[in-house]
Design a protein around this motif. Structure first.
Motif, PDB file in Angstrom:
ATOM      1  N   SER A 109      18.026  18.287  61.371  1.00  0.00           N
ATOM      2  CA  SER A 109      17.645  16.994  60.796  1.00  0.00           C
ATOM      3  C   SER A 109      16.507  17.121  59.794  1.00  0.00           C
ATOM      4  N   GLY A 110      15.827  18.248  59.774  1.00  0.00           N
ATOM      5  CA  GLY A 110      14.728  18.451  58.827  1.00  0.00           C
ATOM      6  C   GLY A 110      14.165  19.848  58.980  1.00  0.00           C
ATOM      7  N   TYR A 111      13.176  20.145  58.146  1.00  0.00           N
ATOM      8  CA  TYR A 111      12.547  21.458  58.219  1.00  0.00           C
ATOM      9  C   TYR A 111      11.805  21.621  59.546  1.00  0.00           C
ATOM     10  N   GLU A 112      11.784  22.833  60.031  1.00  0.00           N
ATOM     11  CA  GLU A 112      11.061  23.146  61.261  1.00  0.00           C
ATOM     12  C   GLU A 112       9.565  22.913  61.057  1.00  0.00           C
ATOM     13  N   VAL A 113       8.909  22.395  62.098  1.00  0.00           N
ATOM     14  CA  VAL A 113       7.471  22.150  62.041  1.00  0.00           C
ATOM     15  C   VAL A 113       6.743  23.391  62.547  1.00  0.00           C
ATOM     16  N   VAL A 114       5.795  23.890  61.742  1.00  0.00           N
ATOM     17  CA  VAL A 114       5.046  25.093  62.111  1.00  0.00           C
ATOM     18  C   VAL A 114       3.557  24.856  61.889  1.00  0.00           C
ATOM     19  N   THR A 165      -6.594  24.671  59.944  1.00  0.00           N
ATOM     20  CA  THR A 165      -5.861  25.703  60.676  1.00  0.00           C
ATOM     21  C   THR A 165      -5.322  25.139  61.992  1.00  0.00           C
ATOM     22  N   GLY A 166      -4.047  25.408  62.267  1.00  0.00           N
ATOM     23  CA  GLY A 166      -3.438  24.941  63.512  1.00  0.00           C
ATOM     24  C   GLY A 166      -2.714  23.621  63.385  1.00  0.00           C
ATOM     25  N   ASP A 167      -3.003  22.851  62.331  1.00  0.00           N
ATOM     26  CA  ASP A 167      -2.260  21.600  62.131  1.00  0.00           C
ATOM     27  C   ASP A 167      -0.789  21.928  61.891  1.00  0.00           C
ATOM     28  N   LYS A 168       0.093  21.130  62.473  1.00  0.00           N
ATOM     29  CA  LYS A 168       1.531  21.408  62.363  1.00  0.00           C
ATOM     30  C   LYS A 168       2.165  20.515  61.304  1.00  0.00           C
ATOM     31  N   ILE A 169       2.832  21.160  60.369  1.00  0.00           N
ATOM     32  CA  ILE A 169       3.519  20.444  59.295  1.00  0.00           C
ATOM     33  C   ILE A 169       4.879  21.098  59.066  1.00  0.00           C
TER      34      ILE A 169
END
Length: 204
Positions: A109-114, A165-169
């Motif tokens: 459904s969309g790009y993977e969140v990393v 750093t560490g924020d998921k997008i």
């Protein structure tokens, strides 16, 4: 009656003919049964399911007496609608029997969140390589802020918003680097560089 005479008799010939006819009939019946039970003569052309959603796939294959199984979800492909078919096996145009399973790979459904990796304090080149390796895109435009270190990462922006750093997008997000300009802190407006000397009287 001797064996030779029996083999030449009409009775033996008649029995031989009956046995041969029975064998032919039996063989025909077996072949017919196999055709019915294995759909030997039935061939269904597999349609193209590319870019179709699961509901459309189900309706189409049900009309053709075919089944499907979702085996995997690939990496998100913006050229395909979300949750649509990217790959299928057997391929479109193949001929299969009824009730054959078609194996499908769907577009997520969309790009993977990393998570954003730690690039603060690294050079522009190091940070760019690390962010691209994770799956992000790095904006060609850069934002420079007063800092003694030139082209060292001091922050990250996405659509003008600061991220850490560490924020998921989502992968493929465009990240703008906030870099030091190498000129140090700006002088505060209205503050003089001159040192004001205040003389005081000696108190006796």
């Amino acid at each position: 009656m001797s064996l030779f005479q029996f083999l030449k008799s009409k009775s033996f010939v008649k029995q031989l003919i009956i046995a041969f006819v029975a064998f032919i009939v039996f063989s025909f019946a077996v072949v017919k049964w196999l055709n019915i039970t294995t759909n030997h003569d039935q061939k269904i052309e597999v349609p193209s399911l590319e870019k179709l959603g699961l509901m459309d796939v189900e309706n189409l294959l049900e009309d053709l007496n075919l089944n499907f199984v979702v085996i995997d979800s690939a990496s998100y492909n913006p050229d395909f609608p979300p949750q649509s078919v990217i790959e299928q096996s057997p391929e479109a145009g193949s001929f299969v029997k009824a009730d054959r399973k078609i194996y499908l790979t769907l577009n997520p459904s969309g790009y993977e969140v990393v998570a954003i990796p730690s690039v603060f304090g690294k050079t522009k080149r190091q940070a760019t390589s690390q962010l691209i390796a994770v799956g992000f895109r790095v904006d060609t435009a850069k934002v420079y802020i007063p800092d003694i270190a030139k082209d060292v990462v001091r922050g990250l922006l996405i659509n003008g918003v600061d991220f850490n750093t560490g924020d998921k997008i989502a992968r493929n997000s465009v990240i703008t680097l906030k870099l030091g300009d190498g000129e140090g802190a700006e002088k505060e407006e209205g503050v003089s560089d001159d040192i004001e000397v205040i003389e005081t009287e000696e108190i006796e």
